[in-house]
Design a protein around this motif. Structure first.
Motif, PDB file in Angstrom:
ATOM      1  N   MET A   1     -14.508  34.937 -21.968  1.00  0.00           N
ATOM      2  CA  MET A   1     -13.489  35.792 -21.341  1.00  0.00           C
ATOM      3  C   MET A   1     -13.889  37.259 -21.496  1.00  0.00           C
ATOM      4  O   MET A   1     -14.149  37.738 -22.599  1.00  0.00           O
ATOM      5  CB  MET A   1     -12.120  35.563 -22.002  1.00  0.00           C
ATOM      6  N   GLU A   2     -13.983  37.942 -20.372  1.00  0.00           N
ATOM      7  CA  GLU A   2     -14.314  39.361 -20.448  1.00  0.00           C
ATOM      8  C   GLU A   2     -13.092  40.175 -20.837  1.00  0.00           C
ATOM      9  O   GLU A   2     -11.954  39.753 -20.635  1.00  0.00           O
ATOM     10  CB  GLU A   2     -14.879  39.852 -19.112  1.00  0.00           C
ATOM     11  N   GLU A   3     -13.346  41.334 -21.375  1.00  0.00           N
ATOM     12  CA  GLU A   3     -12.271  42.175 -21.888  1.00  0.00           C
ATOM     13  C   GLU A   3     -11.687  43.043 -20.786  1.00  0.00           C
ATOM     14  O   GLU A   3     -12.352  43.371 -19.791  1.00  0.00           O
ATOM     15  CB  GLU A   3     -12.801  43.061 -23.024  1.00  0.00           C
ATOM     16  N   LEU A   4     -10.429  43.409 -20.976  1.00  0.00           N
ATOM     17  CA  LEU A   4      -9.754  44.361 -20.102  1.00  0.00           C
ATOM     18  C   LEU A   4      -9.580  45.668 -20.867  1.00  0.00           C
ATOM     19  O   LEU A   4      -9.114  45.677 -22.006  1.00  0.00           O
ATOM     20  CB  LEU A   4      -8.391  43.830 -19.657  1.00  0.00           C
ATOM     21  N   ILE A   5      -9.943  46.767 -20.235  1.00  0.00           N
ATOM     22  CA  ILE A   5      -9.887  48.087 -20.871  1.00  0.00           C
ATOM     23  C   ILE A   5      -8.981  48.986 -20.043  1.00  0.00           C
ATOM     24  O   ILE A   5      -9.137  49.077 -18.815  1.00  0.00           O
ATOM     25  CB  ILE A   5     -11.296  48.706 -20.992  1.00  0.00           C
ATOM     26  N   LEU A   6      -8.045  49.635 -20.703  1.00  0.00           N
ATOM     27  CA  LEU A   6      -7.167  50.607 -20.050  1.00  0.00           C
ATOM     28  C   LEU A   6      -7.648  52.000 -20.405  1.00  0.00           C
ATOM     29  O   LEU A   6      -7.760  52.356 -21.576  1.00  0.00           O
ATOM     30  CB  LEU A   6      -5.714  50.420 -20.502  1.00  0.00           C
ATOM     31  N   GLN A   7      -7.915  52.790 -19.385  1.00  0.00           N
ATOM     32  CA  GLN A   7      -8.353  54.172 -19.593  1.00  0.00           C
ATOM     33  C   GLN A   7      -7.272  55.113 -19.085  1.00  0.00           C
ATOM     34  O   GLN A   7      -6.797  54.992 -17.954  1.00  0.00           O
ATOM     35  CB  GLN A   7      -9.661  54.454 -18.845  1.00  0.00           C
ATOM     36  N   TYR A   8      -6.887  56.048 -19.929  1.00  0.00           N
ATOM     37  CA  TYR A   8      -5.871  57.033 -19.555  1.00  0.00           C
ATOM     38  C   TYR A   8      -6.525  58.142 -18.734  1.00  0.00           C
ATOM     39  O   TYR A   8      -7.479  58.775 -19.170  1.00  0.00           O
ATOM     40  CB  TYR A   8      -5.220  57.645 -20.790  1.00  0.00           C
ATOM     41  N   ASP A   9      -5.999  58.367 -17.526  1.00  0.00           N
ATOM     42  CA  ASP A   9      -6.484  59.463 -16.692  1.00  0.00           C
ATOM     43  C   ASP A   9      -5.720  60.753 -16.960  1.00  0.00           C
ATOM     44  O   ASP A   9      -6.181  61.830 -16.632  1.00  0.00           O
ATOM     45  CB  ASP A   9      -6.365  59.105 -15.215  1.00  0.00           C
ATOM     46  N   ALA A  10      -4.523  60.648 -17.507  1.00  0.00           N
ATOM     47  CA  ALA A  10      -3.732  61.832 -17.842  1.00  0.00           C
ATOM     48  C   ALA A  10      -3.163  61.634 -19.235  1.00  0.00           C
ATOM     49  O   ALA A  10      -2.842  60.525 -19.631  1.00  0.00           O
ATOM     50  CB  ALA A  10      -2.607  62.050 -16.833  1.00  0.00           C
ATOM     51  N   ARG A  11      -3.043  62.707 -19.983  1.00  0.00           N
ATOM     52  CA  ARG A  11      -2.580  62.623 -21.360  1.00  0.00           C
ATOM     53  C   ARG A  11      -1.058  62.757 -21.400  1.00  0.00           C
ATOM     54  O   ARG A  11      -0.511  63.756 -20.999  1.00  0.00           O
ATOM     55  CB  ARG A  11      -3.236  63.715 -22.210  1.00  0.00           C
ATOM     56  N   HIS A  12      -0.385  61.744 -21.904  1.00  0.00           N
ATOM     57  CA  HIS A  12       1.074  61.780 -22.039  1.00  0.00           C
ATOM     58  C   HIS A  12       1.458  61.238 -23.409  1.00  0.00           C
ATOM     59  O   HIS A  12       2.068  60.183 -23.549  1.00  0.00           O
ATOM     60  CB  HIS A  12       1.746  60.957 -20.935  1.00  0.00           C
ATOM     61  N   GLY A  13       1.063  61.929 -24.459  1.00  0.00           N
ATOM     62  CA  GLY A  13       1.494  61.578 -25.795  1.00  0.00           C
ATOM     63  C   GLY A  13       0.752  60.427 -26.429  1.00  0.00           C
ATOM     64  O   GLY A  13       1.208  59.890 -27.438  1.00  0.00           O
ATOM     65  N   HIS A  14      -0.392  59.991 -25.866  1.00  0.00           N
ATOM     66  CA  HIS A  14      -1.122  58.880 -26.458  1.00  0.00           C
ATOM     67  C   HIS A  14      -2.121  59.410 -27.480  1.00  0.00           C
ATOM     68  O   HIS A  14      -2.422  60.593 -27.517  1.00  0.00           O
ATOM     69  CB  HIS A  14      -1.851  58.087 -25.362  1.00  0.00           C
TER      70      HIS A  14
ATOM     71  N   TYR B   1      -4.891  36.836 -18.728  1.00  0.00           N
ATOM     72  CA  TYR B   1      -6.131  36.274 -18.195  1.00  0.00           C
ATOM     73  C   TYR B   1      -5.846  34.858 -17.724  1.00  0.00           C
ATOM     74  O   TYR B   1      -5.406  34.007 -18.498  1.00  0.00           O
ATOM     75  CB  TYR B   1      -7.214  36.274 -19.275  1.00  0.00           C
ATOM     76  N   GLU B   2      -6.125  34.614 -16.434  1.00  0.00           N
ATOM     77  CA  GLU B   2      -5.800  33.315 -15.843  1.00  0.00           C
ATOM     78  C   GLU B   2      -6.797  33.006 -14.734  1.00  0.00           C
ATOM     79  O   GLU B   2      -7.101  33.860 -13.893  1.00  0.00           O
ATOM     80  CB  GLU B   2      -4.367  33.347 -15.280  1.00  0.00           C
ATOM     81  N   ASN B   3      -7.305  31.775 -14.729  1.00  0.00           N
ATOM     82  CA  ASN B   3      -8.248  31.323 -13.702  1.00  0.00           C
ATOM     83  C   ASN B   3      -9.446  32.273 -13.574  1.00  0.00           C
ATOM     84  O   ASN B   3      -9.815  32.699 -12.475  1.00  0.00           O
ATOM     85  CB  ASN B   3      -7.543  31.163 -12.352  1.00  0.00           C
ATOM     86  N   ASP B   4     -10.016  32.605 -14.713  1.00  0.00           N
ATOM     87  CA  ASP B   4     -11.217  33.451 -14.773  1.00  0.00           C
ATOM     88  C   ASP B   4     -10.995  34.831 -14.164  1.00  0.00           C
ATOM     89  O   ASP B   4     -11.927  35.416 -13.587  1.00  0.00           O
ATOM     90  CB  ASP B   4     -12.406  32.766 -14.077  1.00  0.00           C
ATOM     91  N   ALA B   5      -9.803  35.348 -14.262  1.00  0.00           N
ATOM     92  CA  ALA B   5      -9.521  36.680 -13.715  1.00  0.00           C
ATOM     93  C   ALA B   5      -8.359  37.297 -14.486  1.00  0.00           C
ATOM     94  O   ALA B   5      -7.442  36.600 -14.935  1.00  0.00           O
ATOM     95  CB  ALA B   5      -9.182  36.603 -12.235  1.00  0.00           C
ATOM     96  N   TRP B   6      -8.415  38.632 -14.626  1.00  0.00           N
ATOM     97  CA  TRP B   6      -7.311  39.367 -15.232  1.00  0.00           C
ATOM     98  C   TRP B   6      -6.277  39.683 -14.156  1.00  0.00           C
ATOM     99  O   TRP B   6      -6.611  40.100 -13.053  1.00  0.00           O
ATOM    100  CB  TRP B   6      -7.802  40.658 -15.879  1.00  0.00           C
ATOM    101  N   LYS B   7      -5.021  39.495 -14.511  1.00  0.00           N
ATOM    102  CA  LYS B   7      -3.918  39.776 -13.599  1.00  0.00           C
ATOM    103  C   LYS B   7      -2.834  40.542 -14.358  1.00  0.00           C
ATOM    104  O   LYS B   7      -2.894  40.657 -15.585  1.00  0.00           O
ATOM    105  CB  LYS B   7      -3.333  38.476 -13.031  1.00  0.00           C
ATOM    106  N   PHE B   8      -1.859  41.068 -13.620  1.00  0.00           N
ATOM    107  CA  PHE B   8      -0.717  41.701 -14.290  1.00  0.00           C
ATOM    108  C   PHE B   8       0.544  41.461 -13.474  1.00  0.00           C
ATOM    109  O   PHE B   8       0.494  41.255 -12.251  1.00  0.00           O
ATOM    110  CB  PHE B   8      -0.957  43.196 -14.514  1.00  0.00           C
ATOM    111  N   SER B   9       1.662  41.502 -14.163  1.00  0.00           N
ATOM    112  CA  SER B   9       2.971  41.358 -13.530  1.00  0.00           C
ATOM    113  C   SER B   9       3.862  42.497 -13.982  1.00  0.00           C
ATOM    114  O   SER B   9       3.764  42.988 -15.117  1.00  0.00           O
ATOM    115  CB  SER B   9       3.617  40.016 -13.905  1.00  0.00           C
ATOM    116  N   VAL B  10       4.736  42.937 -13.090  1.00  0.00           N
ATOM    117  CA  VAL B  10       5.694  44.006 -13.382  1.00  0.00           C
ATOM    118  C   VAL B  10       6.951  43.378 -13.978  1.00  0.00           C
ATOM    119  O   VAL B  10       7.571  42.488 -13.372  1.00  0.00           O
ATOM    120  CB  VAL B  10       6.032  44.804 -12.111  1.00  0.00           C
ATOM    121  N   LEU B  11       7.354  43.839 -15.152  1.00  0.00           N
ATOM    122  CA  LEU B  11       8.513  43.283 -15.850  1.00  0.00           C
ATOM    123  C   LEU B  11       9.782  44.078 -15.599  1.00  0.00           C
ATOM    124  O   LEU B  11      10.878  43.585 -15.879  1.00  0.00           O
ATOM    125  CB  LEU B  11       8.232  43.235 -17.365  1.00  0.00           C
ATOM    126  N   ASP B  12       9.660  45.306 -15.111  1.00  0.00           N
ATOM    127  CA  ASP B  12      10.828  46.168 -14.896  1.00  0.00           C
ATOM    128  C   ASP B  12      10.590  46.975 -13.624  1.00  0.00           C
ATOM    129  O   ASP B  12       9.536  47.590 -13.460  1.00  0.00           O
ATOM    130  CB  ASP B  12      11.045  47.096 -16.091  1.00  0.00           C
TER     131      ASP B  12
END
Length: 321
Positions: free
Chosen positions: A1-14, A52-63
């Motif tokens: 399973m390959e990794e998912l990386i989140l990169q911040y393009d703008a700084r907001h308190g992280h 990670y599902e079916n050899d691919a990273w996905k996302f869902s909106v919860l709100d």
């Protein structure tokens, strides 16, 4: 399973620029229970779920209080497939989604890095380059004056040029301090002085095509072309040390081109519809021929008066005969 990386393009308190997945599921939101916590008040406590599902990273909106944008478009379906490089906007926070298999760009070499961060060249080269640029500017001013050189005027012009270069470099250093937390004043001063020196040399020799062609339009085209090239390079180097923008060359070229076209359009609109003067070249001798060939205005007028006296004397002789 390959990794998912989140990169911040703008700084907001992280506290970090990258977040890497540790399992096949990762949540994002404002709540401290999430794997990725954002201090953005426009983000819901539980906003997104990456999985990670079916050899691919996905996302869902919860709100859905605020829309979530994927590459500038609202996300309408659950289980959205992620492609490396996708841009995700959550509230006022922008993220770049990167898969672990993505290849990195080659490492870029800092220009003149061999001496830029050494002690003595770092402090010596900028003022030396500024002095060279000032001498070229003063020499250009000297070329435009008559044979009666006003040294005070030349000195004040040189000091004004130095002040302008220092202010220009200082403004870009301030921008670099705000956006990159690095002022790089000496680097800004060096490249600004270098490009101004090149501009002075270009303007000095740009009059030769006009002199050869005897046409003012040719000289204007060459002058604007040289200005476009060198000013674009100047702005590119300023952006290089003051920002993290990509395509700096195209941005600099576009900005300078728009400014020059606007100035040219304004000069054309200010021209009168009809003029009694002819359109001719103002360059009547090679630009670098200002040495012993010039005479003072008083001497020229005196010489001209003698010529008229000779013509009048010749006319009277002919009439008397």
């Amino acid at each position: 399973m390959e990794e998912l990386i989140l990169q911040y393009d703008a700084r907001h308190g992280h506290f970090t620029d990258f977040v890497k997945s540790q399992s096949d599921c990762m949540t994002l939101g404002r709540s401290f229970k999430n794997d990725v916590v954002l201090s953005d008040h426009f983000v819901a406590p539980e906003q997104l779920r990456f999985f990670y599902e079916n050899d691919a990273w996905k996302f869902s909106v919860l709100d859905n209080i605020n829309p979530v944008l994927l590459n500038g478009k609202p996300v309408a379906e659950a289980g959205q497939v992620i492609r490396s490089g996708d841009k995700l906007t959550v509230g006022r926070t922008r993220l770049t989604l990167i898969l672990g298999s993505q290849e990195l760009e080659r490492t870029r070499k800092l220009m003149l890095s061999n001496w830029m961060y050494r002690t003595w060249p770092r402090r010596l080269f900028p003022p030396v380059m500024l002095l060279i640029a000032t001498l070229i500017f003063v020499f250009n001013q000297y070329q435009t004056l008559s044979s009666e050189v006003r040294w005070g005027q030349l000195a004040s012009s040189g000091l004004g040029f130095i002040l302008m270069a220092v202010i220009w470099a200082g403004l870009w250093a301030l921008i670099g301090r705000l956006f990159r937390h690095q002022a790089n004043f000496l680097a800004q001063l060096f490249y600004s002085a270098l490009m101004m020196a090149c501009l002075g040399i270009g303007m000095l020799f740009s009059e030769y095509p006009e002199y050869i062609a005897g046409n003012a339009i040719v000289g204007t085209i060459i002058e604007w072309g040289v200005s476009l090239l060198i000013l674009s390079l100047l702005l590119r180097y300023n952006l290089l040390y003051a920002s993290d923008l990509k395509r700096r060359g195209w941005i600099a070229f576009s900005v300078v081109a728009v400014l020059l076209v606007s100035m040219s359009a304004m000069s054309i609109l200010e021209q009168r519809d009809f003029s009694t003067t002819a359109d001719y070249s103002a360059v009547v001798k090679p630009p670098l021929a200002k040495w012993s060939a010039d005479i003072s205005v008083e001497a020229y007028l005196h010489k001209l008066a003698l010529e008229f006296e000779n013509i009048e004397s010749s006319t009277l002789v002919v009439v008397n005969n």
